[in-house]
Design a protein around this motif. Sequence first.
Motif, mmCIF file in Angstrom:
data_model
loop_
_atom_site.group_PDB
_atom_site.id
_atom_site.type_symbol
_atom_site.label_atom_id
_atom_site.label_comp_id
_atom_site.label_asym_id
_atom_site.label_seq_id
_atom_site.Cartn_x
_atom_site.Cartn_y
_atom_site.Cartn_z
ATOM 1 N N GLU A 164 100.977 -16.922 180.037
ATOM 2 C CA GLU A 164 99.606 -16.351 180.249
ATOM 3 C C GLU A 164 99.745 -15.358 181.198
ATOM 4 O O GLU A 164 99.497 -14.374 181.297
ATOM 5 C CB GLU A 164 98.734 -17.412 180.481
ATOM 6 N N LYS A 165 100.632 -15.705 182.419
ATOM 7 C CA LYS A 165 100.512 -14.967 183.633
ATOM 8 C C LYS A 165 101.674 -13.713 183.207
ATOM 9 O O LYS A 165 101.148 -12.776 183.578
ATOM 10 C CB LYS A 165 101.229 -15.699 184.791
ATOM 11 N N PHE A 166 102.983 -14.030 182.348
ATOM 12 C CA PHE A 166 103.732 -12.953 182.031
ATOM 13 C C PHE A 166 102.920 -12.048 181.218
ATOM 14 O O PHE A 166 102.980 -10.924 181.482
ATOM 15 C CB PHE A 166 104.731 -13.510 181.175
ATOM 16 N N CYS A 167 102.286 -12.441 180.245
ATOM 17 C CA CYS A 167 101.325 -11.428 179.228
ATOM 18 C C CYS A 167 100.435 -10.705 180.172
ATOM 19 O O CYS A 167 100.334 -9.515 179.861
ATOM 20 C CB CYS A 167 100.703 -12.310 178.144
ATOM 21 N N LYS A 168 99.633 -11.203 180.917
ATOM 22 C CA LYS A 168 98.705 -10.498 181.705
ATOM 23 C C LYS A 168 99.522 -9.523 182.696
ATOM 24 O O LYS A 168 99.190 -8.425 182.766
ATOM 25 C CB LYS A 168 98.120 -11.626 182.821
ATOM 26 N N ASP A 169 100.705 -9.803 183.327
ATOM 27 C CA ASP A 169 101.380 -9.036 184.113
ATOM 28 C C ASP A 169 101.790 -7.750 183.303
ATOM 29 O O ASP A 169 102.093 -6.695 183.787
ATOM 30 C CB ASP A 169 102.807 -9.640 184.543
ATOM 31 N N VAL A 170 102.371 -7.934 181.862
ATOM 32 C CA VAL A 170 102.631 -6.646 181.322
ATOM 33 C C VAL A 170 101.632 -6.075 180.368
ATOM 34 O O VAL A 170 101.786 -5.164 179.532
ATOM 35 C CB VAL A 170 103.733 -7.016 180.432
ATOM 36 N N GLY A 171 100.271 -6.476 180.604
ATOM 37 C CA GLY A 171 99.216 -6.030 179.910
ATOM 38 C C GLY A 171 99.005 -6.422 178.365
ATOM 39 O O GLY A 171 98.316 -5.784 177.765
ATOM 40 N N LEU A 172 99.167 -7.666 178.304
ATOM 41 C CA LEU A 172 99.062 -8.056 176.975
ATOM 42 C C LEU A 172 98.332 -9.322 176.768
ATOM 43 O O LEU A 172 98.326 -10.135 177.927
ATOM 44 C CB LEU A 172 100.418 -8.551 176.353
ATOM 45 N N SER A 173 97.633 -9.703 175.821
ATOM 46 C CA SER A 173 96.915 -10.904 175.481
ATOM 47 C C SER A 173 98.049 -11.967 174.801
ATOM 48 O O SER A 173 99.232 -11.257 174.440
ATOM 49 C CB SER A 173 95.729 -10.829 174.544
ATOM 50 N N ILE A 174 97.901 -13.299 175.105
ATOM 51 C CA ILE A 174 98.947 -14.154 174.280
ATOM 52 C C ILE A 174 98.760 -13.739 172.639
ATOM 53 O O ILE A 174 100.151 -13.544 172.115
ATOM 54 C CB ILE A 174 98.537 -15.718 174.236
ATOM 55 N N SER A 175 97.801 -13.379 172.013
ATOM 56 C CA SER A 175 97.570 -12.966 170.805
ATOM 57 C C SER A 175 98.613 -11.738 170.656
ATOM 58 O O SER A 175 99.153 -11.811 169.630
ATOM 59 C CB SER A 175 96.387 -12.755 170.365
ATOM 60 N N GLY A 176 98.336 -10.859 171.281
ATOM 61 C CA GLY A 176 99.187 -9.606 171.036
ATOM 62 C C GLY A 176 100.554 -9.646 171.355
ATOM 63 O O GLY A 176 101.413 -9.160 170.421
ATOM 64 N N ALA A 177 100.976 -10.665 172.294
ATOM 65 C CA ALA A 177 102.421 -10.912 172.355
ATOM 66 C C ALA A 177 103.092 -11.565 171.162
ATOM 67 O O ALA A 177 104.179 -11.184 170.699
ATOM 68 C CB ALA A 177 102.814 -11.934 173.549
ATOM 69 N N PHE A 178 102.378 -12.815 170.733
ATOM 70 C CA PHE A 178 102.882 -13.245 169.256
ATOM 71 C C PHE A 178 102.806 -12.210 168.286
ATOM 72 O O PHE A 178 103.343 -12.207 167.177
ATOM 73 C CB PHE A 178 101.912 -14.416 169.023
ATOM 74 N N ASN A 179 101.743 -11.458 168.105
ATOM 75 C CA ASN A 179 101.779 -10.311 166.941
ATOM 76 C C ASN A 179 103.066 -9.480 167.209
ATOM 77 O O ASN A 179 103.581 -9.024 166.278
ATOM 78 C CB ASN A 179 100.516 -9.629 167.067
ATOM 79 N N LEU A 180 103.240 -8.935 168.375
ATOM 80 C CA LEU A 180 104.587 -8.231 168.588
ATOM 81 C C LEU A 180 105.796 -9.045 168.165
ATOM 82 O O LEU A 180 106.815 -8.477 167.309
ATOM 83 C CB LEU A 180 104.747 -7.880 170.215
ATOM 84 N N PHE A 181 105.958 -10.368 168.487
ATOM 85 C CA PHE A 181 106.874 -10.990 168.080
ATOM 86 C C PHE A 181 106.950 -11.107 166.554
ATOM 87 O O PHE A 181 107.984 -10.781 165.932
ATOM 88 C CB PHE A 181 106.901 -12.559 168.593
ATOM 89 N N ALA A 182 106.029 -11.490 165.859
ATOM 90 C CA ALA A 182 105.959 -11.461 164.463
ATOM 91 C C ALA A 182 106.418 -10.317 163.534
ATOM 92 O O ALA A 182 107.138 -10.315 162.681
ATOM 93 C CB ALA A 182 104.511 -11.955 163.813
ATOM 94 N N LYS A 183 105.777 -9.286 164.420
ATOM 95 C CA LYS A 183 106.135 -7.864 163.559
ATOM 96 C C LYS A 183 107.669 -7.624 163.810
ATOM 97 O O LYS A 183 108.155 -6.940 162.898
ATOM 98 C CB LYS A 183 105.393 -6.658 164.196
ATOM 99 N N LYS A 184 108.265 -7.866 165.072
ATOM 100 C CA LYS A 184 109.627 -7.619 165.086
ATOM 101 C C LYS A 184 110.575 -8.613 164.091
ATOM 102 O O LYS A 184 111.482 -8.191 163.495
ATOM 103 C CB LYS A 184 109.873 -7.880 166.653
ATOM 104 N N VAL A 185 109.877 -9.738 163.952
ATOM 105 C CA VAL A 185 110.745 -10.671 163.072
ATOM 106 C C VAL A 185 110.773 -10.181 161.912
ATOM 107 O O VAL A 185 111.839 -9.879 160.957
ATOM 108 C CB VAL A 185 110.054 -12.110 163.090
ATOM 109 N N ILE A 230 115.301 -13.827 163.936
ATOM 110 C CA ILE A 230 114.525 -14.126 165.150
ATOM 111 C C ILE A 230 115.329 -12.839 166.169
ATOM 112 O O ILE A 230 116.387 -12.793 166.237
ATOM 113 C CB ILE A 230 114.829 -15.531 165.687
ATOM 114 N N PRO A 231 114.308 -12.183 167.041
ATOM 115 C CA PRO A 231 114.881 -10.999 167.734
ATOM 116 C C PRO A 231 115.602 -11.388 169.331
ATOM 117 O O PRO A 231 115.607 -10.866 170.092
ATOM 118 C CB PRO A 231 113.616 -10.242 167.985
ATOM 119 N N PHE A 232 116.080 -12.809 169.194
ATOM 120 C CA PHE A 232 116.969 -13.120 170.350
ATOM 121 C C PHE A 232 118.135 -14.222 170.073
ATOM 122 O O PHE A 232 117.505 -14.930 168.893
ATOM 123 C CB PHE A 232 115.916 -13.469 171.466
ATOM 124 N N GLU A 233 118.686 -14.457 170.803
ATOM 125 C CA GLU A 233 119.733 -15.497 170.272
ATOM 126 C C GLU A 233 119.485 -16.984 170.770
ATOM 127 O O GLU A 233 118.668 -17.172 171.850
ATOM 128 C CB GLU A 233 121.048 -15.402 171.317
#
Length: 84
Positions: free
Chosen positions: A17-38, A44-47
């Motif tokens: 939550e702190k990371f997401c807030k620091d970069v201007g995202l919600s948790i939901s937004g972060a998971f949506n970004l992850f899902a779209k990249k996948v 999986i967009p990381f090792e």
Amino acid sequence: MMNVSVRMDNTTKKEFEKFCKDVGLSISGAFNLFAKKVIREHRIPFEISSEDPFYSEENQKHLLKNIEDMKNGINCAEHELIEV
């Protein structure tokens, strides 16, 4: 839209939550970004790796050979642990 639930421990959730807030995202937004990249990359967009020697390529080959030997009736009840 549909809801998705994710389980994580409290410490991880607070840090995320702190990371997401620091970069201007919600948790939901972060998971949506992850899902779209996948979806876009079909991976999986990381090792993902394991330090456990059980998962090493050499040990996996050794285990597959033992399975094949057992299928062919060769007694392979014990084997040495392969240290990496």
